[in-house]
Write a protein that holds these residues in place. Sequence first.
Motif, PDB file in Angstrom:
ATOM      1  N   PHE A   3       8.260  -3.061 -10.299  1.00 37.79           N
ATOM      2  CA  PHE A   3       7.948  -2.997  -8.876  1.00 37.79           C
ATOM      3  C   PHE A   3       6.429  -3.019  -8.709  1.00 37.79           C
ATOM      4  O   PHE A   3       5.722  -2.248  -9.359  1.00 37.79           O
ATOM      5  CB  PHE A   3       8.509  -1.716  -8.246  1.00 37.79           C
ATOM      6  N   CYS A   4       5.942  -3.885  -7.827  1.00 41.85           N
ATOM      7  CA  CYS A   4       4.507  -3.994  -7.543  1.00 41.85           C
ATOM      8  C   CYS A   4       4.252  -3.579  -6.097  1.00 41.85           C
ATOM      9  O   CYS A   4       4.780  -4.214  -5.174  1.00 41.85           O
ATOM     10  CB  CYS A   4       4.023  -5.427  -7.743  1.00 41.85           C
ATOM     11  N   ILE A   5       3.449  -2.546  -5.896  1.00 40.20           N
ATOM     12  CA  ILE A   5       3.111  -2.091  -4.545  1.00 40.20           C
ATOM     13  C   ILE A   5       1.653  -2.420  -4.296  1.00 40.20           C
ATOM     14  O   ILE A   5       0.746  -1.781  -4.835  1.00 40.20           O
ATOM     15  CB  ILE A   5       3.376  -0.587  -4.356  1.00 40.20           C
ATOM     16  N   GLU A   6       1.435  -3.448  -3.493  1.00 43.59           N
ATOM     17  CA  GLU A   6       0.099  -3.976  -3.206  1.00 43.59           C
ATOM     18  C   GLU A   6       0.127  -4.604  -1.820  1.00 43.59           C
ATOM     19  O   GLU A   6       0.972  -5.470  -1.552  1.00 43.59           O
ATOM     20  CB  GLU A   6      -0.281  -5.012  -4.274  1.00 43.59           C
ATOM     21  N   PHE A  29       6.157  -5.015  -2.924  1.00 42.77           N
ATOM     22  CA  PHE A  29       6.257  -4.218  -1.709  1.00 42.77           C
ATOM     23  C   PHE A  29       4.854  -3.961  -1.161  1.00 42.77           C
ATOM     24  O   PHE A  29       3.882  -3.924  -1.915  1.00 42.77           O
ATOM     25  CB  PHE A  29       6.967  -2.890  -1.998  1.00 42.77           C
ATOM     26  N   THR A  30       4.768  -3.798   0.160  1.00 44.13           N
ATOM     27  CA  THR A  30       3.464  -3.636   0.801  1.00 44.13           C
ATOM     28  C   THR A  30       3.079  -2.189   1.033  1.00 44.13           C
ATOM     29  O   THR A  30       1.906  -1.886   1.243  1.00 44.13           O
ATOM     30  CB  THR A  30       3.443  -4.374   2.152  1.00 44.13           C
ATOM     31  N   ASP A  31       4.059  -1.278   1.005  1.00 47.77           N
ATOM     32  CA  ASP A  31       3.752   0.119   1.315  1.00 47.77           C
ATOM     33  C   ASP A  31       4.795   1.056   0.721  1.00 47.77           C
ATOM     34  O   ASP A  31       5.793   0.619   0.139  1.00 47.77           O
ATOM     35  CB  ASP A  31       3.662   0.324   2.831  1.00 47.77           C
ATOM     36  N   GLY A  32       4.560   2.353   0.904  1.00 49.86           N
ATOM     37  CA  GLY A  32       5.452   3.348   0.350  1.00 49.86           C
ATOM     38  C   GLY A  32       6.842   3.327   0.953  1.00 49.86           C
ATOM     39  O   GLY A  32       7.833   3.559   0.252  1.00 49.86           O
ATOM     40  N   ALA A  33       6.920   3.054   2.247  1.00 46.47           N
ATOM     41  CA  ALA A  33       8.227   3.063   2.913  1.00 46.47           C
ATOM     42  C   ALA A  33       9.164   2.021   2.314  1.00 46.47           C
ATOM     43  O   ALA A  33      10.336   2.312   2.025  1.00 46.47           O
ATOM     44  CB  ALA A  33       8.046   2.820   4.412  1.00 46.47           C
ATOM     45  N   SER A  34       8.664   0.804   2.106  1.00 49.87           N
ATOM     46  CA  SER A  34       9.502  -0.248   1.530  1.00 49.87           C
ATOM     47  C   SER A  34       9.833   0.043   0.069  1.00 49.87           C
ATOM     48  O   SER A  34      10.919  -0.286  -0.419  1.00 49.87           O
ATOM     49  CB  SER A  34       8.823  -1.612   1.668  1.00 49.87           C
ATOM     50  N   LEU A  35       8.891   0.683  -0.645  1.00 48.79           N
ATOM     51  CA  LEU A  35       9.154   1.049  -2.033  1.00 48.79           C
ATOM     52  C   LEU A  35      10.306   2.041  -2.124  1.00 48.79           C
ATOM     53  O   LEU A  35      11.251   1.843  -2.896  1.00 48.79           O
ATOM     54  CB  LEU A  35       7.904   1.663  -2.660  1.00 48.79           C
ATOM     55  N   LEU A  46       9.270   0.061 -14.516  1.00 53.31           N
ATOM     56  CA  LEU A  46       7.867   0.459 -14.373  1.00 53.31           C
ATOM     57  C   LEU A  46       7.407   0.120 -12.951  1.00 53.31           C
ATOM     58  O   LEU A  46       7.912  -0.825 -12.338  1.00 53.31           O
ATOM     59  CB  LEU A  46       6.995  -0.268 -15.405  1.00 53.31           C
ATOM     60  N   ILE A  47       6.430   0.887 -12.450  1.00 51.21           N
ATOM     61  CA  ILE A  47       5.852   0.641 -11.130  1.00 51.21           C
ATOM     62  C   ILE A  47       4.357   0.408 -11.268  1.00 51.21           C
ATOM     63  O   ILE A  47       3.655   1.193 -11.909  1.00 51.21           O
ATOM     64  CB  ILE A  47       6.102   1.829 -10.176  1.00 51.21           C
ATOM     65  N   LEU A  48       3.875  -0.692 -10.690  1.00 46.55           N
ATOM     66  CA  LEU A  48       2.439  -0.951 -10.539  1.00 46.55           C
ATOM     67  C   LEU A  48       2.071  -0.536  -9.128  1.00 46.55           C
ATOM     68  O   LEU A  48       2.561  -1.110  -8.155  1.00 46.55           O
ATOM     69  CB  LEU A  48       2.143  -2.435 -10.768  1.00 46.55           C
ATOM     70  N   LEU A  49       1.199   0.457  -9.002  1.00 47.15           N
ATOM     71  CA  LEU A  49       0.960   1.100  -7.711  1.00 47.15           C
ATOM     72  C   LEU A  49      -0.522   1.097  -7.346  1.00 47.15           C
ATOM     73  O   LEU A  49      -1.341   1.713  -8.044  1.00 47.15           O
ATOM     74  CB  LEU A  49       1.480   2.547  -7.776  1.00 47.15           C
ATOM     75  N   ASP A  50      -0.859   0.419  -6.244  1.00 52.69           N
ATOM     76  CA  ASP A  50      -2.231   0.418  -5.758  1.00 52.69           C
ATOM     77  C   ASP A  50      -2.521   1.746  -5.059  1.00 52.69           C
ATOM     78  O   ASP A  50      -1.649   2.314  -4.398  1.00 52.69           O
ATOM     79  CB  ASP A  50      -2.424  -0.743  -4.780  1.00 52.69           C
ATOM     80  N   ILE A  61       2.065   8.715  -2.910  1.00 53.37           N
ATOM     81  CA  ILE A  61       3.321   8.091  -3.364  1.00 53.37           C
ATOM     82  C   ILE A  61       3.645   8.542  -4.782  1.00 53.37           C
ATOM     83  O   ILE A  61       4.794   8.867  -5.102  1.00 53.37           O
ATOM     84  CB  ILE A  61       3.214   6.559  -3.283  1.00 53.37           C
ATOM     85  N   LEU A  62       2.637   8.567  -5.648  1.00 53.24           N
ATOM     86  CA  LEU A  62       2.835   9.001  -7.028  1.00 53.24           C
ATOM     87  C   LEU A  62       3.362  10.432  -7.076  1.00 53.24           C
ATOM     88  O   LEU A  62       4.290  10.741  -7.842  1.00 53.24           O
ATOM     89  CB  LEU A  62       1.520   8.893  -7.807  1.00 53.24           C
TER      90      LEU A  62
END
Length: 224
Positions: A3-6, A29-35, A46-50, A61-62
Amino acid sequence: MIFCIEDDNGIRNMMIYTLKASGFEAEGFTDGASLFAALDKKIPDLILLDIMLPGEDGLSILQRLRAKSSTREIPVIMATAKGTEYDRVIGLDSGADDYLSKPFGMMEMVSRVKAVLRRTKPKSEGRLLTMGGLCLDAEKHTVTAFGEELRLTLKEYELLRLFLENPGQVFSRDRLLSSVWGVDFLGESRTVDVHIGTLRDKLGRCGEYIRTIRGVGYRMDGQS
């Protein structure tokens, strides 16, 4: 699944494209809500989190991920702006497994993802892995073929364990190099072929379980 959150569409699309080209499944995903909506349906590897996101930031979010039993063990790589040492320290202290400093190269991202997945992969210790007359005892670190104990090198043992943990799965030479030798190994695919050859010889009759998939790599199954 990664999952990429950016929130930057261009960066996110490039991350997803590169991960898929490297053999991973990926969703963006663009934000925490969609994640968190997606996490209710599927748990990624794994999650890639900006860190810098609209609304809830990556650090918050983390913390939410680490507070929930269903997401607590998911490896997370944080993406931070270059030079923001404070954010990196807070992220690691909050449970991030690694971080990337922006701007980062796509291949660096893939290398970090592979390294973290390899490091956090559940160990097979405490159970037996078997196929036909072959038995690998991960707890005792022993291998037997039809009851006879075999003497394998560390890399031969790791190759065999990878095959036994994934029966029937085809592995490319590059995938085997990455999984067994690590992403920083400066070798060639010939290294894999040599080790497969010696492993087959040591396995005797069980060596037939390791099959060459021409033009692709190798797989292991117990079918005659």
